[in-house]
Design a protein around this motif. Sequence first.
Motif, mmCIF file in Angstrom:
data_model
loop_
_atom_site.group_PDB
_atom_site.id
_atom_site.type_symbol
_atom_site.label_atom_id
_atom_site.label_comp_id
_atom_site.label_asym_id
_atom_site.label_seq_id
_atom_site.Cartn_x
_atom_site.Cartn_y
_atom_site.Cartn_z
ATOM 1 N N GLU A 1 0.861 -1.302 -0.048
ATOM 2 C CA GLU A 1 0.184 -0.121 0.096
ATOM 3 C C GLU A 1 0.715 1.201 0.027
ATOM 4 N N VAL A 2 2.140 1.318 0.574
ATOM 5 C CA VAL A 2 2.859 2.422 0.680
ATOM 6 C C VAL A 2 4.177 2.527 -0.235
ATOM 7 N N ARG A 3 4.433 1.348 -0.607
ATOM 8 C CA ARG A 3 5.790 1.368 -1.608
ATOM 9 C C ARG A 3 5.912 0.286 -2.496
ATOM 10 N N TRP A 4 7.062 0.604 -3.417
ATOM 11 C CA TRP A 4 7.579 -0.688 -4.200
ATOM 12 C C TRP A 4 8.904 -0.730 -3.714
ATOM 13 N N HIS A 5 9.297 -2.331 -3.500
ATOM 14 C CA HIS A 5 10.611 -2.632 -3.317
ATOM 15 C C HIS A 5 11.249 -3.318 -4.722
ATOM 16 N N TYR A 6 12.417 -2.781 -4.958
ATOM 17 C CA TYR A 6 12.933 -3.393 -6.019
ATOM 18 C C TYR A 6 14.176 -4.252 -5.633
ATOM 19 N N SER A 7 14.227 -5.448 -6.284
ATOM 20 C CA SER A 7 15.500 -6.175 -6.038
ATOM 21 C C SER A 7 16.133 -6.543 -7.247
ATOM 22 N N ILE A 8 17.276 -6.648 -7.625
ATOM 23 C CA ILE A 8 17.954 -6.795 -8.844
ATOM 24 C C ILE A 8 19.040 -7.886 -8.760
ATOM 25 N N GLU A 9 18.816 -8.871 -9.495
ATOM 26 C CA GLU A 9 19.900 -10.036 -9.456
ATOM 27 C C GLU A 9 20.628 -9.953 -10.983
ATOM 28 N N ILE A 10 22.225 -9.949 -10.613
ATOM 29 C CA ILE A 10 23.077 -9.647 -11.829
ATOM 30 C C ILE A 10 23.868 -10.905 -11.785
ATOM 31 N N PRO A 11 24.278 -11.402 -13.252
ATOM 32 C CA PRO A 11 25.329 -12.545 -13.430
ATOM 33 C C PRO A 11 26.687 -12.196 -13.168
ATOM 34 N N TRP A 12 27.237 -10.832 -12.949
ATOM 35 C CA TRP A 12 28.505 -10.557 -13.000
ATOM 36 C C TRP A 12 28.847 -10.254 -11.606
ATOM 37 N N GLN A 13 29.943 -10.442 -11.228
ATOM 38 C CA GLN A 13 30.959 -10.219 -10.156
ATOM 39 C C GLN A 13 31.574 -8.755 -9.970
ATOM 40 N N PHE A 14 31.568 -8.128 -8.980
ATOM 41 C CA PHE A 14 32.105 -6.755 -8.629
ATOM 42 C C PHE A 14 33.774 -7.231 -8.887
ATOM 43 N N VAL A 15 34.647 -6.298 -9.313
ATOM 44 C CA VAL A 15 36.097 -6.374 -8.917
ATOM 45 C C VAL A 15 36.272 -6.432 -7.692
ATOM 46 N N SER A 16 35.843 -5.465 -6.945
ATOM 47 C CA SER A 16 36.076 -5.240 -5.574
ATOM 48 C C SER A 16 35.167 -5.657 -4.738
ATOM 49 N N GLN A 17 35.660 -6.145 -3.526
ATOM 50 C CA GLN A 17 34.507 -6.680 -2.521
ATOM 51 C C GLN A 17 33.720 -5.273 -2.005
ATOM 52 N N LYS A 18 34.460 -4.211 -2.053
ATOM 53 C CA LYS A 18 33.791 -2.948 -1.883
ATOM 54 C C LYS A 18 32.700 -2.639 -2.658
ATOM 55 N N LYS A 19 32.987 -2.769 -3.874
ATOM 56 C CA LYS A 19 31.863 -2.454 -4.782
ATOM 57 C C LYS A 19 30.730 -3.459 -4.615
ATOM 58 N N SER A 20 31.141 -4.694 -4.165
ATOM 59 C CA SER A 20 29.740 -5.697 -3.973
ATOM 60 C C SER A 20 28.585 -4.876 -2.863
ATOM 61 N N SER A 21 28.933 -4.240 -2.325
ATOM 62 C CA SER A 21 27.958 -3.667 -1.522
ATOM 63 C C SER A 21 27.266 -2.423 -2.066
ATOM 64 N N ILE A 22 27.269 -2.302 -3.398
ATOM 65 C CA ILE A 22 26.670 -1.384 -4.260
ATOM 66 C C ILE A 22 24.909 -1.793 -4.009
ATOM 67 N N ALA A 23 24.151 -0.581 -3.970
ATOM 68 C CA ALA A 23 22.788 -1.089 -3.750
ATOM 69 C C ALA A 23 22.233 -1.674 -4.978
ATOM 70 N N LEU A 24 21.742 -2.973 -4.736
ATOM 71 C CA LEU A 24 20.909 -3.573 -5.756
ATOM 72 C C LEU A 24 19.321 -3.531 -5.465
ATOM 73 N N GLN A 25 19.162 -2.921 -4.205
ATOM 74 C CA GLN A 25 17.772 -2.684 -4.006
ATOM 75 C C GLN A 25 17.293 -1.475 -3.531
ATOM 76 N N PHE A 26 16.171 -1.135 -3.958
ATOM 77 C CA PHE A 26 15.703 0.149 -3.966
ATOM 78 C C PHE A 26 14.258 0.019 -3.442
ATOM 79 N N GLU A 27 13.887 1.255 -2.580
ATOM 80 C CA GLU A 27 12.333 1.447 -2.165
ATOM 81 C C GLU A 27 12.025 2.703 -2.759
#
Length: 229
Positions: free
Chosen positions: A107-133
């Motif tokens: 009733e109040v929001r859309w939640h987006y979750s994205i699945e990707i087939p690639w791996q980020f070079v840096s572990q730090k980059k893996s924290s990129i937000a692949l979920q949105f509200e």
Amino acid sequence: MMKKVSRLKVSFGGMMYSHDFQLWYTYLKRRIEKGWRPEELSFLVGRPDHAYLDFEKMYQVRSFLTQESILLDRIYMSSYIEPMEFHRERYEVTEERLVRLHIEEDEVRWHYSIEIPWQFVSQKKSSIALQFEEWKAEKDIQLESDAMLHVRQKIEGLLDLEFFVHGAAPWQLFRKVKETGQVHLQIYPRHLKNVLYGLIQQNRLVVRNVEGRYSFYPVDRKMGHEKFN
């Protein structure tokens, strides 16, 4: 007793190159940050309501980007691309891969979750937000009325200046009307669309398809037909 929240879940998938995904992700993030809906982007690029929604559902992403990315950057006044560096083995070639988007709506929001087939070079980059509200806007009748009045006055001024004579694109008009000088009053593309189509109903404007994009022209009030120079 707690009220049960009803949820609607849908999923979409599309084949993309990693660079195309980077752009797709960038535009999704931009839209949500602006608080615009997909149909409002369709309107701004001069396309039917479903056009931008199809893009977000990953339908023919590369084709859409080829046609619309320059205009989208103009609308957002930004060509910034979200930085992403994916790991790739030396022997790997660039190829399209399947990306999935899951949307959960209540009733109040859309939640987006994205699945990707690639791996980020840096572990730090893996924290990129692949979920949105994305939160659904609460309609304030007075603010909506004030926004429509502001846009109507701006458009009336542009009509007086014959701004529409050679055709006016939605994104150009939005740039003309979006500034209000009032912190509490924010103009959204839907306000402009409602005003323009109200003027069409009053036989003061017409909308024409020019090379696949909608453009607005004035009606000659004396003659009752489209006005051209």
